[in-house]
Design a protein around this motif. Structure first.
Motif, mmCIF file in Angstrom:
data_model
loop_
_atom_site.group_PDB
_atom_site.id
_atom_site.type_symbol
_atom_site.label_atom_id
_atom_site.label_comp_id
_atom_site.label_asym_id
_atom_site.label_seq_id
_atom_site.Cartn_x
_atom_site.Cartn_y
_atom_site.Cartn_z
ATOM 1 N N GLN A 1 0.793 -1.183 0.194
ATOM 2 C CA GLN A 1 -0.001 -0.046 0.097
ATOM 3 C C GLN A 1 0.997 1.127 -0.006
ATOM 4 O O GLN A 1 0.571 2.318 -0.759
ATOM 5 N N ASP A 2 1.913 1.302 0.766
ATOM 6 C CA ASP A 2 2.841 2.449 0.782
ATOM 7 C C ASP A 2 3.508 2.496 -0.534
ATOM 8 O O ASP A 2 3.641 3.627 -1.103
ATOM 9 N N ILE A 3 3.693 1.403 -1.379
ATOM 10 C CA ILE A 3 4.437 1.442 -2.441
ATOM 11 C C ILE A 3 3.608 1.829 -3.387
ATOM 12 O O ILE A 3 4.096 2.964 -4.229
ATOM 13 N N ILE A 4 2.468 1.558 -3.738
ATOM 14 C CA ILE A 4 1.468 1.986 -4.488
ATOM 15 C C ILE A 4 1.162 3.475 -4.386
ATOM 16 O O ILE A 4 0.961 4.214 -5.351
ATOM 17 N N ASP A 5 0.916 3.776 -3.264
ATOM 18 C CA ASP A 5 0.683 5.179 -3.040
ATOM 19 C C ASP A 5 1.702 6.092 -3.287
ATOM 20 O O ASP A 5 1.557 7.220 -3.656
ATOM 21 N N SER A 6 2.892 5.509 -3.150
ATOM 22 C CA SER A 6 4.147 6.545 -3.479
ATOM 23 C C SER A 6 4.105 7.010 -4.842
ATOM 24 O O SER A 6 4.893 7.876 -5.322
ATOM 25 N N VAL A 7 3.607 6.255 -5.903
ATOM 26 C CA VAL A 7 3.526 6.541 -7.286
ATOM 27 C C VAL A 7 2.036 7.294 -7.632
ATOM 28 O O VAL A 7 2.154 7.782 -8.929
ATOM 29 N N GLY A 8 1.510 7.546 -6.813
ATOM 30 C CA GLY A 8 0.072 8.296 -6.922
ATOM 31 C C GLY A 8 -1.086 7.624 -7.107
ATOM 32 O O GLY A 8 -2.114 8.301 -7.414
ATOM 33 N N HIS A 9 -0.957 6.172 -6.952
ATOM 34 C CA HIS A 9 -2.276 5.541 -7.004
ATOM 35 C C HIS A 9 -3.154 5.693 -5.733
ATOM 36 O O HIS A 9 -2.589 5.196 -4.720
ATOM 37 N N LYS A 10 -4.330 5.673 -5.953
ATOM 38 C CA LYS A 10 -5.302 5.437 -4.896
ATOM 39 C C LYS A 10 -5.638 4.110 -4.385
ATOM 40 O O LYS A 10 -5.999 3.170 -5.018
ATOM 41 N N CYS A 11 -5.409 3.738 -3.087
ATOM 42 C CA CYS A 11 -5.322 2.414 -2.588
ATOM 43 C C CYS A 11 -6.570 2.241 -1.866
ATOM 44 O O CYS A 11 -7.091 3.237 -1.234
ATOM 45 N N PHE A 12 -7.321 1.070 -2.138
ATOM 46 C CA PHE A 12 -8.678 0.826 -1.205
ATOM 47 C C PHE A 12 -8.198 -0.648 -0.853
ATOM 48 O O PHE A 12 -8.647 -1.483 -0.929
ATOM 49 N N TYR A 13 -7.509 -0.648 0.464
ATOM 50 C CA TYR A 13 -7.280 -2.006 1.290
ATOM 51 C C TYR A 13 -8.515 -2.498 2.129
ATOM 52 O O TYR A 13 -8.422 -1.913 3.118
ATOM 53 N N LEU A 14 -9.363 -3.392 1.490
ATOM 54 C CA LEU A 14 -10.603 -3.676 2.064
ATOM 55 C C LEU A 14 -10.181 -4.874 2.958
ATOM 56 O O LEU A 14 -9.548 -5.783 2.732
ATOM 57 N N TYR A 15 -10.662 -4.848 4.223
ATOM 58 C CA TYR A 15 -10.866 -6.162 5.109
ATOM 59 C C TYR A 15 -12.098 -6.483 6.014
ATOM 60 O O TYR A 15 -12.764 -5.296 6.392
ATOM 61 N N ALA A 16 -12.219 -7.615 6.072
ATOM 62 C CA ALA A 16 -13.570 -7.908 6.782
ATOM 63 C C ALA A 16 -13.191 -8.514 8.258
ATOM 64 O O ALA A 16 -12.186 -8.925 8.492
ATOM 65 N N THR A 17 -14.147 -7.905 9.094
ATOM 66 C CA THR A 17 -14.164 -8.185 10.673
ATOM 67 C C THR A 17 -15.059 -9.011 11.226
ATOM 68 O O THR A 17 -16.348 -8.706 10.622
ATOM 69 N N GLN A 18 -15.081 -9.821 12.081
ATOM 70 C CA GLN A 18 -16.117 -10.348 12.742
ATOM 71 C C GLN A 18 -15.601 -10.320 14.299
ATOM 72 O O GLN A 18 -14.466 -10.742 14.705
ATOM 73 N N ALA A 19 -16.568 -9.704 15.051
ATOM 74 C CA ALA A 19 -16.230 -9.611 16.590
ATOM 75 C C ALA A 19 -14.847 -8.979 16.571
ATOM 76 O O ALA A 19 -13.905 -9.122 17.437
ATOM 77 N N ASN A 20 -14.650 -8.017 15.727
ATOM 78 C CA ASN A 20 -13.388 -7.004 15.830
ATOM 79 C C ASN A 20 -12.281 -7.731 15.168
ATOM 80 O O ASN A 20 -11.184 -7.252 15.702
ATOM 81 N N THR A 21 -12.129 -9.064 14.757
ATOM 82 C CA THR A 21 -11.071 -9.899 14.385
ATOM 83 C C THR A 21 -11.148 -9.565 12.893
ATOM 84 O O THR A 21 -11.943 -10.015 12.197
ATOM 85 N N ILE A 22 -10.086 -9.613 12.279
ATOM 86 C CA ILE A 22 -9.981 -9.582 10.702
ATOM 87 C C ILE A 22 -10.062 -11.138 10.401
ATOM 88 O O ILE A 22 -9.284 -11.899 10.973
ATOM 89 N N VAL A 23 -10.687 -11.242 9.284
ATOM 90 C CA VAL A 23 -11.060 -12.521 8.961
ATOM 91 C C VAL A 23 -11.043 -12.646 7.310
ATOM 92 O O VAL A 23 -11.094 -13.643 6.811
#
Length: 342
Positions: free
Chosen positions: A36-58
């Motif tokens: 995400q840092d590398i892609i952002d550094s060249v000017g592309h907008k990132c959308f790093y999606l993640y799903a949680t269940q009971a506040n835990t990444i699943v």
């Protein structure tokens, strides 16, 4: 059932994301949050999606928008990376894929592209144009060489008689000169030196440069990644002398030995190649099995799937002209284009 979240560059959950990647059998090096840092550094907008269940990444799905007048507008998982797509249980993957389709529609991109390593049970359109090559690493240099197909083994033995040696470099200078000349000769725009510096900084513990030299002159060089017992030679090439000296063959063989003996790796991931291309044939000569990569697409504003392949006839003139550019000029102009060819 699941909560949808978006990871930011300063998110406190970045370590949780990476912990999930390391714990998952399906996740790849290219799912790590550092991209995400590398892609952002060249000017592309990132959308790093993640799903949680009971506040835990699943589940996770890294995405970035790559938009240009020349090459179109796409939401991709993941630019500059050969693997991507959703990671998690099947129902979590479907949840994240649907979320990605909704995001693609909201952004009105031409298409969504998911660079899956494995086939997915969904309704997205699948296109197979690339294959991955990998092989287990034997216990000793002799056994590693013996595992290579006979014809390629002879090439490696030839290279071992060319008074070549290799160094592990902390500086980008020789790598960048060698690599940029290699891709210029192929008619491909090179990334900026800053881009590679960002990679080495972001993945300081997971990346390494190996350079092959003759009489202390850099002939071939490769930037590799290390992940879960795998070595991935990712950016590599050689100058014009490399073909005669077989230094690329020497380089990959020495990388195999180094990765096994010094890095305790047990798998060599030779990356993807376009099916029936020259690189595809070269890797088959090593005796590695090709595994097709089932990339998937969802069309939004586009009427058909994109074709950014170098084999596309409309790019042939550009490629021929690019091969003739002075190296310094290609190093200046290349980064302005390559960031859109991820």
């Amino acid at each position: 059932m699941y909560q949808l979240n978006t990871l930011t560059l300063t998110d406190k959950r970045r370590q949780d994301w990476d912990d999930f990647v390391y714990a998952s059998d399906e996740a790849t090096f290219f799912h790590l949050s550092g991209w995400q840092d590398i892609i952002d550094s060249v000017g592309h907008k990132c959308f790093y999606l993640y799903a949680t269940q009971a506040n835990t990444i699943v589940g996770i799905l890294p995405l970035a928008r790559v938009k240009s007048r020349l090459f179109g507008d796409a939401l991709v998982s993941t630019p500059f990376c050969v693997y991507g797509g959703a990671i998690g249980s099947d129902d979590v993957k479907r949840f994240l894929e649907l979320s990605a389709q909704q995001l693609a529609t909201k952004l009105q991109v031409q298409h969504l592209e998911l660079r899956n390593q494995h086939a997915q049970n969904n309704n997205l359109e699948t296109r197979v144009q690339h294959a991955n090559f990998s092989t287990p690493l034997a216990d000793s240099p002799e056994q590693i060489l013996a595992a290579v197909k006979k014809k390629q083994r002879a090439v490696i033995r030839h290279s071992l008689n060319e008074s070549l040696h290799y160094t592990l470099d902390s500086s980008l200078d020789d790598f960048y000169q060698t690599y940029s000349q290699s891709v210029r000769n192929l008619g491909t725009p090179v990334f900026s030196k800053t881009f590679f510096a960002k990679i080495l900084t972001t993945f300081a513990n997971e990346s390494e440069i190996l350079t092959v030299r003759k009489d202390n002159k850099a002939i071939s060089s490769v930037l590799s990644f290390y992940f879960k017992g795998q070595v991935l030679p990712y950016y590599g090439g050689g100058i014009e002398q490399a073909r005669q000296l077989k230094s690329n063959d020497f380089m990959y063989y020495q990388l195999m030995c180094h990765a096994k003996l010094n890095k305790q790796c047990d798998q060599f991931d030779f990356g993807r190649s376009k099916i029936d291309s020259g690189a595809y044939s070269y890797k088959k000569h090593w005796g590695m099995t090709a595994t097709e990569l089932p990339y998937q697409y969802y069309l939004v504003t586009a009427d058909e799937l994109p074709n950014l392949s170098p084999n596309n006839p409309k790019y042939q003139l550009f490629i021929r002209l690019w091969k003739k550019l002075p190296l310094k000029f290609s190093q200046w102009l290349g980064p302005k284009l390559s960031k859109y060819l991820g």
